[in-house]
Design a protein around this motif. Structure first.
Motif, PDB file in Angstrom:
ATOM      1  N   LEU A   1     -56.097  -1.262 -19.814  1.00  0.00           N
ATOM      2  CA  LEU A   1     -55.865  -2.448 -18.990  1.00  0.00           C
ATOM      3  C   LEU A   1     -56.001  -3.703 -19.839  1.00  0.00           C
ATOM      4  O   LEU A   1     -56.988  -3.876 -20.547  1.00  0.00           O
ATOM      5  CB  LEU A   1     -56.868  -2.507 -17.835  1.00  0.00           C
TER       6      LEU A   1
ATOM      7  N   PHE B   1     -55.522  -9.113 -14.268  1.00  0.00           N
ATOM      8  CA  PHE B   1     -55.222  -7.866 -14.958  1.00  0.00           C
ATOM      9  C   PHE B   1     -53.741  -7.512 -14.907  1.00  0.00           C
ATOM     10  O   PHE B   1     -53.043  -7.826 -13.923  1.00  0.00           O
ATOM     11  CB  PHE B   1     -56.015  -6.719 -14.332  1.00  0.00           C
ATOM     12  N   GLY B   2     -53.291  -6.819 -15.952  1.00  0.00           N
ATOM     13  CA  GLY B   2     -51.991  -6.176 -15.918  1.00  0.00           C
ATOM     14  C   GLY B   2     -52.067  -4.879 -15.139  1.00  0.00           C
ATOM     15  O   GLY B   2     -53.141  -4.465 -14.688  1.00  0.00           O
ATOM     16  N   GLN B   3     -50.917  -4.233 -15.001  1.00  0.00           N
ATOM     17  CA  GLN B   3     -50.834  -3.059 -14.135  1.00  0.00           C
ATOM     18  C   GLN B   3     -51.362  -1.804 -14.805  1.00  0.00           C
ATOM     19  O   GLN B   3     -51.497  -0.763 -14.164  1.00  0.00           O
ATOM     20  CB  GLN B   3     -49.383  -2.842 -13.674  1.00  0.00           C
TER      21      GLN B   3
ATOM     22  N   LYS C   1     -53.879   1.627  -6.921  1.00  0.00           N
ATOM     23  CA  LYS C   1     -53.356   2.487  -7.991  1.00  0.00           C
ATOM     24  C   LYS C   1     -52.866   1.691  -9.191  1.00  0.00           C
ATOM     25  O   LYS C   1     -52.209   2.223 -10.067  1.00  0.00           O
ATOM     26  CB  LYS C   1     -52.257   3.378  -7.449  1.00  0.00           C
ATOM     27  N   LYS C   2     -53.185   0.434  -9.235  1.00  0.00           N
ATOM     28  CA  LYS C   2     -52.641  -0.386 -10.307  1.00  0.00           C
ATOM     29  C   LYS C   2     -53.674  -1.398 -10.802  1.00  0.00           C
ATOM     30  O   LYS C   2     -54.812  -1.031 -11.059  1.00  0.00           O
ATOM     31  CB  LYS C   2     -51.375  -1.070  -9.836  1.00  0.00           C
ATOM     32  N   ALA C   3     -53.262  -2.651 -10.925  1.00  0.00           N
ATOM     33  CA  ALA C   3     -54.146  -3.653 -11.515  1.00  0.00           C
ATOM     34  C   ALA C   3     -55.298  -3.998 -10.580  1.00  0.00           C
ATOM     35  O   ALA C   3     -55.105  -4.171  -9.381  1.00  0.00           O
ATOM     36  CB  ALA C   3     -53.346  -4.921 -11.822  1.00  0.00           C
ATOM     37  N   PRO C   4     -56.523  -4.130 -11.102  1.00  0.00           N
ATOM     38  CA  PRO C   4     -57.602  -4.678 -10.276  1.00  0.00           C
ATOM     39  C   PRO C   4     -57.227  -6.067  -9.780  1.00  0.00           C
ATOM     40  O   PRO C   4     -56.686  -6.882 -10.539  1.00  0.00           O
ATOM     41  CB  PRO C   4     -58.784  -4.745 -11.249  1.00  0.00           C
TER      42      PRO C   4
ATOM     43  N   GLN D   1     -59.442  -2.201  -6.837  1.00  0.00           N
ATOM     44  CA  GLN D   1     -58.385  -1.550  -7.623  1.00  0.00           C
ATOM     45  C   GLN D   1     -57.797  -0.409  -6.823  1.00  0.00           C
ATOM     46  O   GLN D   1     -58.467   0.586  -6.555  1.00  0.00           O
ATOM     47  CB  GLN D   1     -58.938  -1.040  -8.962  1.00  0.00           C
TER      48      GLN D   1
ATOM     49  N   TYR E   1     -63.922  -6.888  -7.801  1.00  0.00           N
ATOM     50  CA  TYR E   1     -62.495  -6.601  -7.832  1.00  0.00           C
ATOM     51  C   TYR E   1     -62.214  -5.360  -6.989  1.00  0.00           C
ATOM     52  O   TYR E   1     -63.054  -4.480  -6.855  1.00  0.00           O
ATOM     53  CB  TYR E   1     -62.012  -6.303  -9.263  1.00  0.00           C
TER      54      TYR E   1
END
Lengths: 112, 111
Positions: free
Chosen positions: A90, A103-105, B40-43, B38, B36
């Motif tokens: 990440l 954050f990025g994916q 299935k992807k970015a937090p 989360q 945060y």
């Protein structure tokens, strides 16, 4: 909206290969980070950068290096990929101070 | 060494229940604590807490910080299946420019 973009969602690489993970942010943030996320261990910091060409080791830098030639781009390099580097990676960026990180994916890397 | 511990690591409840997630920390020169979510992807960012006793609230989610006892809680009331996610707690120390994360709590809401 802040956007942090990682170049790949999924990668499969062979042991010993050199691997580049790219991250770009579009909000002129000073700070950029690379984390890896493993079950039961949470997010662990690999490297971070608070300015162009500046880098600091995080908690688990061994086997990794980074490059920040431009403010918006932060690259993570696995010099010689090993199976224990199979993980979710990440990227994040922040302005610093009392601000949150975005954050990025994520890139799910599998080393075989 | 800065440290963040979350509990429980995993929690399964029924839709409509109220849940409380815990985060304790040890950090030199504390600046802030962040939550945060989360999927299935970015937090995605939920809350930032810097002062003790001041509740942050967003819809059914709320959080509070206790700087004396070094912990924070995240409450979710009237849970929905869309609340199923990993919830991450992180702390930042002054001058550190980085976040230290806990292991995360995996929350599953069953219909």
């Amino acid at each position: 909206d802040v956007k942090v973009t990682q170049s790949s969602r999924y990668l499969v690489k062979r042991t010993g290969e050199k691997v580049f993970l790219e991250c770009v942010q579009d909000m002129d943030h000073e700070n950029m980070f690379w984390y890896r996320q493993d079950p039961g261990l949470g997010l662990r910091l690999i490297y971070f950068s608070y300015d162009v060409k500046m880098k600091e080791k995080g908690d688990i830098p061994e086997g990794y290096s980074v490059s920040r030639e431009k403010k918006e781009r932060f690259s993570l390099i696995l010099e010689s990929a090993s199976t224990n580097q199979t993980s979710m990676y990440l990227c994040a960026s922040s302005l610093g101070g009392y601000t949150e990180a975005f954050f990025g994916q994520g890139t799910r890397l599998t080393v075989v | 060494e800065d440290k963040v511990v979350q509990s429980p690591l995993s929690l399964v409840v029924h839709e409509g229940d109220t849940v409380t997630l815990n985060c304790s920390y040890e950090v030199t020169n504390f600046r802030s604590l962040l939550w945060y979510k989360q999927e299935k992807k970015a937090p995605t960012f939920l809350f930032m807490l810097t002062s003790s006793g001041i509740e942050k609230k967003s819809g059914r989610l709320s959080s509070i910080l206790d700087k004396k006892e070094l912990f924070s809680i995240l409450n979710i009331t009237a849970t929905q299946t869309g609340d199923s996610a990993v919830y991450l707690c992180a702390v930042e120390a002054k001058g550190a420019q980085k976040l230290v994360f806990g292991q995360g709590t995996r929350l599953t809401i069953n219909p």
